[in-house]
Design a protein around this motif. Structure first.
Motif, PDB file in Angstrom:
ATOM      1  N   ALA A  91       0.844  -1.198   0.000  1.00  0.00           N
ATOM      2  CA  ALA A  91       0.000   0.000   0.000  1.00  0.00           C
ATOM      3  C   ALA A  91       0.882   1.252   0.000  1.00  0.00           C
ATOM      4  CB  ALA A  91      -0.914  -0.006   1.217  1.00  0.00           C
ATOM      5  N   PHE A  92       1.989   1.197   0.741  1.00  0.00           N
ATOM      6  CA  PHE A  92       2.898   2.345   0.788  1.00  0.00           C
ATOM      7  C   PHE A  92       3.472   2.655  -0.599  1.00  0.00           C
ATOM      8  CE2 PHE A  92       6.712   4.747   1.627  1.00  0.00           C
ATOM      9  CZ  PHE A  92       6.382   5.514   2.731  1.00  0.00           C
ATOM     10  N   TYR A  93       3.755   1.595  -1.353  1.00  0.00           N
ATOM     11  CA  TYR A  93       4.329   1.809  -2.688  1.00  0.00           C
ATOM     12  C   TYR A  93       3.382   2.585  -3.607  1.00  0.00           C
ATOM     13  CZ  TYR A  93       8.038  -1.423  -1.412  1.00  0.00           C
ATOM     14  OH  TYR A  93       9.097  -2.013  -0.794  1.00  0.00           O
ATOM     15  N   LEU A  94       2.078   2.568  -3.274  1.00  0.00           N
ATOM     16  CA  LEU A  94       1.122   3.288  -4.120  1.00  0.00           C
ATOM     17  C   LEU A  94       1.403   4.799  -4.139  1.00  0.00           C
ATOM     18  CD1 LEU A  94      -2.185   1.421  -3.202  1.00  0.00           C
ATOM     19  CD2 LEU A  94      -0.895   1.251  -5.324  1.00  0.00           C
ATOM     20  N   TRP A  95       2.127   5.307  -3.138  1.00  0.00           N
ATOM     21  CA  TRP A  95       2.504   6.720  -3.149  1.00  0.00           C
ATOM     22  C   TRP A  95       3.265   7.083  -4.419  1.00  0.00           C
ATOM     23  CZ3 TRP A  95       0.444  10.358  -0.467  1.00  0.00           C
ATOM     24  CH2 TRP A  95      -0.060  10.099   0.805  1.00  0.00           C
ATOM     25  N   GLY A  96       3.916   6.112  -4.983  1.00  0.00           N
ATOM     26  CA  GLY A  96       4.676   6.367  -6.204  1.00  0.00           C
ATOM     27  C   GLY A  96       3.801   6.879  -7.340  1.00  0.00           C
ATOM     28  N   ILE A  97       2.499   6.532  -7.302  1.00  0.00           N
ATOM     29  CA  ILE A  97       1.626   6.911  -8.428  1.00  0.00           C
ATOM     30  C   ILE A  97       1.390   8.431  -8.477  1.00  0.00           C
ATOM     31  CG2 ILE A  97      -0.632   6.537  -9.491  1.00  0.00           C
ATOM     32  CD1 ILE A  97      -0.566   3.740  -8.238  1.00  0.00           C
ATOM     33  N   PRO A  98       0.860   9.055  -7.410  1.00  0.00           N
ATOM     34  CA  PRO A  98       0.688  10.523  -7.506  1.00  0.00           C
ATOM     35  C   PRO A  98       2.001  11.254  -7.744  1.00  0.00           C
ATOM     36  CG  PRO A  98       0.267   9.746  -5.257  1.00  0.00           C
ATOM     37  CD  PRO A  98       0.358   8.535  -6.128  1.00  0.00           C
ATOM     38  N   ILE A  99       3.079  10.774  -7.111  1.00  0.00           N
ATOM     39  CA  ILE A  99       4.371  11.451  -7.311  1.00  0.00           C
ATOM     40  C   ILE A  99       4.782  11.372  -8.776  1.00  0.00           C
ATOM     41  CG2 ILE A  99       6.832  11.428  -6.695  1.00  0.00           C
ATOM     42  CD1 ILE A  99       5.961  10.215  -3.979  1.00  0.00           C
ATOM     43  N   GLY A 100       4.745  10.151  -9.320  1.00  0.00           N
ATOM     44  CA  GLY A 100       5.165   9.938 -10.703  1.00  0.00           C
ATOM     45  C   GLY A 100       4.292  10.716 -11.676  1.00  0.00           C
ATOM     46  N   LEU A 101       2.967  10.680 -11.438  1.00  0.00           N
ATOM     47  CA  LEU A 101       2.062  11.346 -12.380  1.00  0.00           C
ATOM     48  C   LEU A 101       2.247  12.858 -12.350  1.00  0.00           C
ATOM     49  CD1 LEU A 101      -1.240   9.287 -12.309  1.00  0.00           C
ATOM     50  CD2 LEU A 101       0.755   9.088 -13.776  1.00  0.00           C
ATOM     51  N   SER A 102       2.451  13.435 -11.159  1.00  0.00           N
ATOM     52  CA  SER A 102       2.647  14.901 -11.118  1.00  0.00           C
ATOM     53  C   SER A 102       3.899  15.278 -11.895  1.00  0.00           C
ATOM     54  CB  SER A 102       2.780  15.436  -9.692  1.00  0.00           C
ATOM     55  OG  SER A 102       2.138  14.620  -8.788  1.00  0.00           O
ATOM     56  N   ILE A 103       4.972  14.527 -11.656  1.00  0.00           N
ATOM     57  CA  ILE A 103       6.211  14.872 -12.356  1.00  0.00           C
ATOM     58  C   ILE A 103       6.030  14.722 -13.864  1.00  0.00           C
ATOM     59  CG2 ILE A 103       8.664  14.300 -12.660  1.00  0.00           C
ATOM     60  CD1 ILE A 103       8.678  13.321  -9.783  1.00  0.00           C
ATOM     61  N   SER A 104       5.396  13.631 -14.284  1.00  0.00           N
ATOM     62  CA  SER A 104       5.318  13.410 -15.734  1.00  0.00           C
ATOM     63  C   SER A 104       4.362  14.402 -16.386  1.00  0.00           C
ATOM     64  CB  SER A 104       4.944  11.967 -16.062  1.00  0.00           C
ATOM     65  OG  SER A 104       3.823  11.592 -15.351  1.00  0.00           O
ATOM     66  N   MET A 105       3.354  14.855 -15.637  1.00  0.00           N
ATOM     67  CA  MET A 105       2.455  15.856 -16.223  1.00  0.00           C
ATOM     68  C   MET A 105       3.222  17.155 -16.484  1.00  0.00           C
ATOM     69  SD  MET A 105      -1.133  17.378 -14.813  1.00  0.00           S
ATOM     70  CE  MET A 105      -2.031  15.864 -14.609  1.00  0.00           C
ATOM     71  N   VAL A 106       4.013  17.557 -15.505  1.00  0.00           N
ATOM     72  CA  VAL A 106       4.814  18.782 -15.662  1.00  0.00           C
ATOM     73  C   VAL A 106       5.793  18.612 -16.829  1.00  0.00           C
ATOM     74  CG1 VAL A 106       6.556  20.229 -14.561  1.00  0.00           C
ATOM     75  CG2 VAL A 106       4.569  19.443 -13.255  1.00  0.00           C
ATOM     76  N   LEU A 107       6.447  17.456 -16.865  1.00  0.00           N
ATOM     77  CA  LEU A 107       7.401  17.196 -17.949  1.00  0.00           C
ATOM     78  C   LEU A 107       6.723  17.258 -19.308  1.00  0.00           C
ATOM     79  CD1 LEU A 107       9.607  14.234 -16.693  1.00  0.00           C
ATOM     80  CD2 LEU A 107      10.390  16.487 -17.405  1.00  0.00           C
ATOM     81  N   ALA A 108       5.527  16.648 -19.380  1.00  0.00           N
ATOM     82  CA  ALA A 108       4.832  16.581 -20.665  1.00  0.00           C
ATOM     83  C   ALA A 108       4.446  17.985 -21.127  1.00  0.00           C
ATOM     84  CB  ALA A 108       3.599  15.691 -20.540  1.00  0.00           C
ATOM     85  N   VAL A 109       3.939  18.801 -20.203  1.00  0.00           N
ATOM     86  CA  VAL A 109       3.556  20.163 -20.556  1.00  0.00           C
ATOM     87  C   VAL A 109       4.783  20.920 -21.071  1.00  0.00           C
ATOM     88  CG1 VAL A 109       2.788  22.376 -19.591  1.00  0.00           C
ATOM     89  CG2 VAL A 109       1.589  20.262 -18.994  1.00  0.00           C
ATOM     90  N   TRP A 110       5.886  20.696 -20.381  1.00  0.00           N
ATOM     91  CA  TRP A 110       7.125  21.372 -20.765  1.00  0.00           C
ATOM     92  C   TRP A 110       7.609  20.892 -22.141  1.00  0.00           C
ATOM     93  CZ3 TRP A 110      12.320  19.176 -20.439  1.00  0.00           C
ATOM     94  CH2 TRP A 110      13.322  20.127 -20.687  1.00  0.00           C
ATOM     95  N   MET A 111       7.526  19.573 -22.351  1.00  0.00           N
ATOM     96  CA  MET A 111       8.010  19.019 -23.613  1.00  0.00           C
ATOM     97  C   MET A 111       7.091  19.362 -24.776  1.00  0.00           C
ATOM     98  SD  MET A 111       9.320  15.432 -22.083  1.00  0.00           S
ATOM     99  CE  MET A 111       9.505  14.437 -23.488  1.00  0.00           C
ATOM    100  N   ASN A 112       5.849  19.723 -24.452  1.00  0.00           N
ATOM    101  CA  ASN A 112       4.858  19.998 -25.485  1.00  0.00           C
ATOM    102  C   ASN A 112       5.043  21.378 -26.107  1.00  0.00           C
ATOM    103  OD1 ASN A 112       2.608  19.180 -26.962  1.00  0.00           O
ATOM    104  ND2 ASN A 112       1.227  20.359 -25.631  1.00  0.00           N
ATOM    105  N   ARG A 113       6.020  22.148 -25.595  1.00  0.00           N
ATOM    106  CA  ARG A 113       6.104  23.535 -26.033  1.00  0.00           C
ATOM    107  C   ARG A 113       7.064  23.721 -27.207  1.00  0.00           C
ATOM    108  NH1 ARG A 113       6.787  27.121 -20.873  1.00  0.00           N
ATOM    109  NH2 ARG A 113       5.656  28.672 -22.074  1.00  0.00           N
ATOM    110  N   GLY A 114       7.431  22.619 -27.832  1.00  0.00           N
ATOM    111  CA  GLY A 114       8.215  22.727 -29.057  1.00  0.00           C
ATOM    112  C   GLY A 114       9.608  23.294 -28.868  1.00  0.00           C
TER     113      GLY A 114
END
Lengths: 456, 294
Positions: free
Chosen positions: B76-99
């Motif tokens: 159950a503790f390992y599930l913390w990885g999901i919100p952490i990972g998703l927040s980082i990847s969302m920020v990365l994706a937005v950043w990478m989307n700017r051409g």
């Protein structure tokens, strides 16, 4: 957009199908190859023996040479050998045995012998032994063959017997101006601590007896952290009682042994701290030449010949009251699968690897093992390669080496738990008293579970 | 009319014929073993010998077993990885989307761990976490922080495994977010700009809501994958970590089944895991109505 998506999807689908198809077909082609091998040699190589074992790379090379020799001696037999990494072996074995696709010849760990016999997975080879003219059973170390006996019947032959002696780095002893350890008389724990302190050196060159010694900055250790067996047994204690039904860790002798090991780390600083041990294993430190005393088994020899220091063997230091050196005698067996179609050939291979004199001589010359045959012991001791005092291994086999405690029980869960939990003691989070008080009942419960499993 | 009916019926059969291999595969390789394992979970099978029926004993023993619960809690503790990972990847994706020029190299780097062997990657990280020689402790040192015994300290071993998991999973979730971002119509941002919205407003009121279907997909698959975490743990902490602090439920199952030969018991634990994953997924779907943009 949609068209592109569809294109991508079908491309993915095709890749997926190719992967599945190739994965399925690779299994098929393997067995076809095997059949081909069977038939292409016609009558000459009519028997293919599947051999499943584990080995380190250098060991595997040596075995492959032995197989070539065997195939030359038995021209109708072809050996189809697979070597797995040691850690994967038992799991693979279980699935193979569970699926009913036994190899013809395979390694058995003594701890698994009972479960394999009870479930009729390995062949009783007693009759083959008595009928064969190849070798003399009386010549195998008793402690080697006894491992594979049950109710007077023999179910495997030893691939090797593995006496764990204690080793010393000769160069480090000489640099410190110390006499080399006596190979025939164990040191007492007190003498040992004294010597280990002199061999433990910090970054400023002070040894552990010096008032300026800095335990947080050690560059050379007197020893690696101890294995529990030599300490516990030498103190006259054991994990289990005689018939392996009771956990006996809450005794004064057992606690004394734990305390000794604890003090080596926390009081005398002669072995790596918990963190340091974790960063680099004792084995790595031994190879680097930064640990002066270390447990050594015969299979280590070949790898250690390459080292740029000399080393010798000594008996494990002993409890001052008993003055008896004790250690662990490992073994690995080679068994014949109960479903093999070629029991005689499979047995011949087992016998060849276990007791054929030439094979044993070659294995010992290659630095693979101590010979399984008593008659070769003198020749082995005389070999002119390192270590010094090879007879300590022979003494261990003959006199005082014992099987690991978990081999006496049906599964090793209690033993695993002992190792996991005692870690808290080595980290310094518990006292010896607290440890045995807390964990004796826990280990007892697991031992009961193993006993229950054996009754089924 | 009747002719059409007959034709469509015939076509239907041909259709079924086409999917027959898949159905067969599903029955033979999925349903069959599933039912068999349910049976095994009610026996004391040890893989080699005959199985004896013991009813619900395995399940009852498991519920009283502290190791089982410890493994459940760790998982159950390992599930913390999901919100952490998703927040980082969302920020990365937005950043990478700017051409930004050269972004494809960065994309490649981020995706690299996904296609690397998990065993190799784990061994690499094991070295990075090494107490004395590890890169991470070296970095900490340069900031004046004391070394952490990442893999042998019960406080740090789970975060260490989460960090590895997040790093490894970043590639997939970032690529998925990138794809989703490219589906958001540019006109929405233009309209927002005309209304005077700044970057943060646009992110909060356009990007985030329109990414929720993708987030939902990633959460569901993330939960399913995390519940089955195993390889990292077995390689980095072969004994389940100090005080069993890193063992996951699959590690527990593996240990019982393949080290202690208790295949029946391990099957029971697998069923409990399967049911837990099922329940979590149902909850995810039920909750999705509240936050996923339709």
């Amino acid at each position: 957009m949609n068209v592109r998506k569809d294109g991508l999807l079908s491309a993915l689908l095709i890749v997926f199908i190719i992967v599945i198809v190739s994965a399925c077909s690779s299994g098929g082609s393997e067995s076809q190859n095997r059949e081909k091998e069977d038939s292409s040699d016609g009558g000459e190589r009519s028997v293919v023996l599947e051999y499943l074992a584990f080995a380190q790379p250098q060991e595997q090379e040596i075995y492959e040479k032995l197989f070539e020799q065997f195939e030359a001696d038995y021209p109708n037999v072809k050996i189809d050998a697979t070597f797995l990494p040691p850690d994967d072996f038992w799991q693979q074995m279980q699935t193979r045995l569970g699926a009913g696709t036994q190899p013809d010849v395979f390694y058995v760990q003594p701890g698994n012998l009972d479960i394999l016999i009870d479930n009729n997975q390995i062949m009783d080879i007693t009759d083959f032994i008595s009928e064969t003219g190849i070798f003399n059973l009386d010549d195998i170390w008793e402690s080697g063959i006894n491992r594979y006996k049950r109710d007077g019947r023999i179910y495997a032959l030893p691939k090797d017997v593995g006496p764990f002696a204690y080793g010393y780095n000769k160069n480090l002893f000489e640099e410190a101006g110390l006499d080399l350890p006596d190979p025939d008389q164990p040191m007492s724990w007190d003498e040992y601590i004294e010597i280990a302190q002199l061999l433990t050196i910090d970054a400023n060159g002070n040894n552990a007896k010096s008032p300026q010694f800095d335990p947080n900055n050690i560059v050379q250790y007197g020893a690696d952290f101890w294995w529990p067996e030599p300490a516990v047994w030498s103190a006259g204690a054991d994990w289990l009682n005689e018939d392996a039904t009771k956990v006996t860790i809450n005794t004064p002798e057992f606690k004394e042994a734990l305390q000794f090991m604890y003090d080596l780390r926390h009081k005398y600083h002669v072995v790596p701290s918990y963190e340091a041990a974790d960063a680099a294993s004792g084995y790595v430190r031994w190879l680097e030449g930064t640990v002066a005393m270390f447990p050594i088994g015969p299979w280590d020899q070949a790898a250690f010949w390459e080292l740029d220091f000399e080393y010798g063997l000594m008996p494990w230091p002993a409890h001052p009251k008993t003055m008896q050196s004790r250690t662990w005698l490992g073994s690995l067996g080679i068994a014949v699968g109960s479903n093999t179609e070629h029991p005689q050939e499979a047995f011949n291979l087992v016998a060849y690897l276990s007791v054929d004199e030439e094979t044993q001589r070659r294995a010992m010359e290659m630095g693979l093992q101590v010979p399984n045959l008593m008659s070769l012991a003198d020749e082995f001791v005389q070999l002119d390669h390192l270590p010094y005092n090879k007879h300590v291994w022979i003494d261990t086999i003959k006199e005082y080496g014992r099987p690991q405690p978990h081999e006496r029980t049906y599964n090793p869960e209690w033993w695993d738990r002992y190792h996991e939990t005692v870690d808290a003691l080595w980290r310094g989070e518990l006292t010896v008293e607290e440890y045995v008080e807390t964990y004796e009942p826990v280990l007892q419960e697991l031992l009961d579970r193993a006993i229950e499993q054996s009754r089924r | 009319m009747r002719l059409v009916n007959a034709l469509s019926r015939k076509e239907k059969w041909i259709g079924y014929l086409f999917i027959l291999p898949l159905c067969l595969q599903f029955i033979v390789f999925m349903i069959g073993p599933l039912i068999y394992s349910l049976y095994i979970s009610m026996t004391d099978w040890n893989i080699f010998g005959n199985a004896r029926f013991v009813g619900l004993e395995n399940y009852l023993n498991m519920l009283q077993n502290e190791r089982f619960w410890a493994a459940m809690k760790n998982t159950a503790f390992y599930l913390w990885g999901i919100p952490i990972g998703l927040s980082i990847s969302m920020v990365l994706a937005v950043w990478m989307n700017r051409g930004i020029p050269g972004i494809s190299i960065f994309r490649f780097m981020i995706y690299l761990p996904v296609v690397s062997s998990i065993v190799a990657v784990t061994i690499l990280w094991q070295w990075m976490y090494n107490y004395e020689f590890g890169l991470i402790n070296h970095l900490l040192h340069s900031f004046g922080i004391k070394s952490i015994n990442w893999l042998r300290d019960s406080t740090w071993v789970k975060p260490a495994i989460i960090i590895l998991g997040v790093w490894r999973g970043l590639g997939v979730s970032t690529i998925f977010y990138l794809a989703a971002l490219q589906n958001i119509p540019e006109s929405l941002y233009e309209a927002a700009s005309l209304e005077g919205a700044n970057f943060l407003h646009k992110f909060r009121y356009i990007t985030m809501p329109l990414l929720t279907p993708m987030t939902f997909f990633l959460v569901v698959t993330g939960v399913i994958n995390t519940m089955q975490i195993f390889v990292e743990i077995q390689i980095m902490t072969p004994d389940g970590g100090p005080g069993y602090s890193s063992a996951s439920i699959v590690f527990y199952i593996w240990q019982e089944g393949f080290r202690y030969n208790a295949l029946g018991y391990a099957s029971a634990a697998s069923w409990i895991l399967g049911i837990t994953i099922f329940i979590l997924t149902v909850i995810n779907f039920k909750m999705s109505k509240r936050w996923v943009h339709q």
